[in-house]
Scaffold this active site. Structure first.
Site, PDB file in Angstrom:
ATOM      1  CB  VAL A   1       2.657   1.096   3.426  1.00  4.72           C
ATOM      2  CG1 VAL A   1       2.985   1.450   4.766  1.00  4.72           C
ATOM      3  CG2 VAL A   1       2.143   2.614   2.848  1.00  4.72           C
TER       4      VAL A   1
ATOM      5  CD  GLN B   1       4.817  -7.994  -1.285  1.00  8.04           C
ATOM      6  OE1 GLN B   1       5.044  -7.190  -2.071  1.00  8.04           O
ATOM      7  NE2 GLN B   1       4.396  -9.080  -1.497  1.00  8.04           N
TER       8      GLN B   1
ATOM      9  CG  ASP C   1      -2.765 -11.045  14.033  1.00  2.76           C
ATOM     10  OD1 ASP C   1      -1.874 -11.575  14.599  1.00  2.76           O
ATOM     11  OD2 ASP C   1      -2.531 -10.445  12.797  1.00  2.76           O
TER      12      ASP C   1
HETATM   13  N1  LIG Z   1      -4.799   3.250   8.682  1.00  2.00           N
HETATM   14  C1  LIG Z   1      -3.519   3.132   8.901  1.00  2.00           C
HETATM   15  N2  LIG Z   1      -2.691   4.365   8.807  1.00  2.00           N
HETATM   16  C2  LIG Z   1      -1.308   4.290   8.985  1.00  2.00           C
HETATM   17  N3  LIG Z   1      -0.645   3.249   8.786  1.00  2.00           N
HETATM   18  C3  LIG Z   1      -1.331   2.039   8.642  1.00  2.00           C
HETATM   19  C4  LIG Z   1      -2.798   1.937   8.564  1.00  2.00           C
HETATM   20  N4  LIG Z   1      -3.218   0.502   8.505  1.00  2.00           N
HETATM   21  C5  LIG Z   1      -1.866   0.156   8.330  1.00  2.00           C
HETATM   22  N5  LIG Z   1      -0.797   0.755   8.585  1.00  2.00           N
HETATM   23  C6  LIG Z   1       0.654   0.436   8.651  1.00  2.00           C
HETATM   24  O1  LIG Z   1       0.765  -0.723   7.902  1.00  2.00           O
HETATM   25  C7  LIG Z   1       1.302  -2.010   8.686  1.00  2.00           C
HETATM   26  C8  LIG Z   1       0.191  -3.028   8.135  1.00  2.00           C
HETATM   27  O2  LIG Z   1      -0.853  -3.076   8.236  1.00  2.00           O
HETATM   28  P1  LIG Z   1      -1.858  -4.167   8.643  1.00  2.00           P
HETATM   29  O3  LIG Z   1      -1.555  -4.733  10.213  1.00  2.00           O
HETATM   30  O4  LIG Z   1      -3.427  -3.831   8.506  1.00  2.00           O
HETATM   31  O5  LIG Z   1      -1.661  -5.302   7.576  1.00  2.00           O
HETATM   32  P2  LIG Z   1      -0.867  -6.704   7.572  1.00  2.00           P
HETATM   33  O6  LIG Z   1      -0.232  -7.212   8.917  1.00  2.00           O
HETATM   34  O7  LIG Z   1      -0.355  -7.015   6.197  1.00  2.00           O
HETATM   35  O8  LIG Z   1      -2.065  -7.540   7.411  1.00  2.00           O
HETATM   36  P3  LIG Z   1      -2.834  -8.929   7.379  1.00  2.00           P
HETATM   37  O9  LIG Z   1      -2.275  -9.373   8.727  1.00  2.00           O
HETATM   38  O10 LIG Z   1      -4.315  -8.676   7.333  1.00  2.00           O
HETATM   39  O11 LIG Z   1      -2.265  -9.706   6.305  1.00  2.00           O
HETATM   40  C9  LIG Z   1       0.761  -1.765   9.955  1.00  2.00           C
HETATM   41  O12 LIG Z   1       1.582  -2.210  10.993  1.00  2.00           O
HETATM   42  C10 LIG Z   1       1.047   0.055  10.013  1.00  2.00           C
HETATM   43  O13 LIG Z   1       2.558   0.319  10.160  1.00  2.00           O
HETATM   44 MG   LIG Z   2      -0.429  -6.240  10.956  1.00 11.44          MG
END
Ligand SMILES: Nc1ncnc2c1ncn2[C@@H]1O[C@H](COP(=O)(O)OP(=O)(O)OP(=O)(O)O)[C@@H](O)[C@H]1O
Ligand SMILES: [Mg+2]
Length: 227
Positions: free
Chosen positions: A10, A12, A135
């Site tokens: 989804v 990276q 955050d």
């Molecule tokens: N439970 C969920 N259901 C649907 N989409 C999600 C979900 N969790 C995350 N996403 C999608 O994935 C993206 C990234 O998720 P998240 O913000 O948790 O990770 P990240 O920003 O890579 O994390 P981190 O800052 O901890 O490295 C979100 O912006 C959203 O689009």
């Molecule tokens: Mg995020």
């Protein structure tokens, strides 16, 4: 894109990868954190585990207070993975704002000001339960259909903490303020409306947080001026 055991990548990011897959009959998101080569391995494992614990803890706490977050299905410290409820057809508020603005609605339209109010009230609820997100950005808030009316879902709690101090809550709001102003043009009024809602609905403690926010802003500006 399918990856390994029927996992669809989804996103990276710098900290890890997110996959969509099936888990015991549920549509889930698997959030994998990878190790950082520049860190000492012991420290790296420690930090990764702390982030995973913080995330699982805050997601669960929020749910118990009636704040929408993904359910936590599993936390696997060996694989550095956490398995979360997936919100199908969700969009981030970031993308919702981009789409809305593309459709010629301004940031001062009723739809957007209603969104600002709902974010303000949600953060009052989170902070009154002493949860600091760590955050806050428009990418870490999700909407599900019907988007303009759905509950706001908070995600990405890896930097969260539990704290009752006005200072920590003010910094939380400051991070969000900076994030919105730098991600979305013409949002001064939107942000002001969000913060006014926070101040007016959160009672005495919210007023203390907003007072603190002014000090945090001043510090932020000094830091920019003098390094
Ligand atoms: N439970 C969920 N259901 C649907 N989409 C999600 C979900 N969790 C995350 N996403 C999608 O994935 C993206 C990234 O998720 P998240 O913000 O948790 O990770 P990240 O920003 O890579 O994390 P981190 O800052 O901890 O490295 C979100 O912006 C959203 O689009
Ligand atoms: Mg995020």
């Amino acid at each position: 894109m399918l990856n390994g055991m029927d996992r669809e990548l989804v996103t990276q990011g710098a900290e890890g990868r997110l996959y969509a897959t099936e888990w015991l009959g549920h549509s889930v998101i698997v959030k994998h954190r990878f190790s950082k080569q520049y860190r000492h391995p012991d420290l790296d494992i420690y930090i990764t585990n702390e982030r995973m614990k913080a995330e699982a803890r805050a997601l669960t706490r929020c749910r118990s207070y009636g704040i929408k977050t993904p359910a936590v299905y599993d936390v696997d410290f060996n694989k550095s993975e956490i398995v979360l409820e997936k919100f199908t057809d969700s969009v981030t508020i970031r993308n919702f704002i981009y789409e809305t603005v593309k459709n010629k609605l301004t940031m001062d339209s009723p739809v957007m000001l209603n969104m600002a109010e709902r974010i303000g009230k949600l953060l009052v609820k989170m902070h009154s339960n002493n949860i600091i997100h760590g955050d806050l950005t428009t990418s870490n808030m999700l909407l599900v259909p019907p988007y303009d009316l759905s509950d706001i879902i908070l995600i990405d709690f890896g930097l969260s903490s539990v704290d009752e101090r006005a200072e920590d809550k003010a910094v939380d709001l400051y991070v969000l303020e900076r994030a919105i102003l730098s991600t979305h043009p013409n949002t001064e009024h939107f942000v002001a409306h969000l913060l006014a809602t926070y101040e007016n609905t959160g009672g005495e403690s919210a007023r203390d947080v907003i007072k603190r926010l002014n000090e945090v802003r001043l510090r932020g500006r000094k830091k920019l001026c003098f390094g």
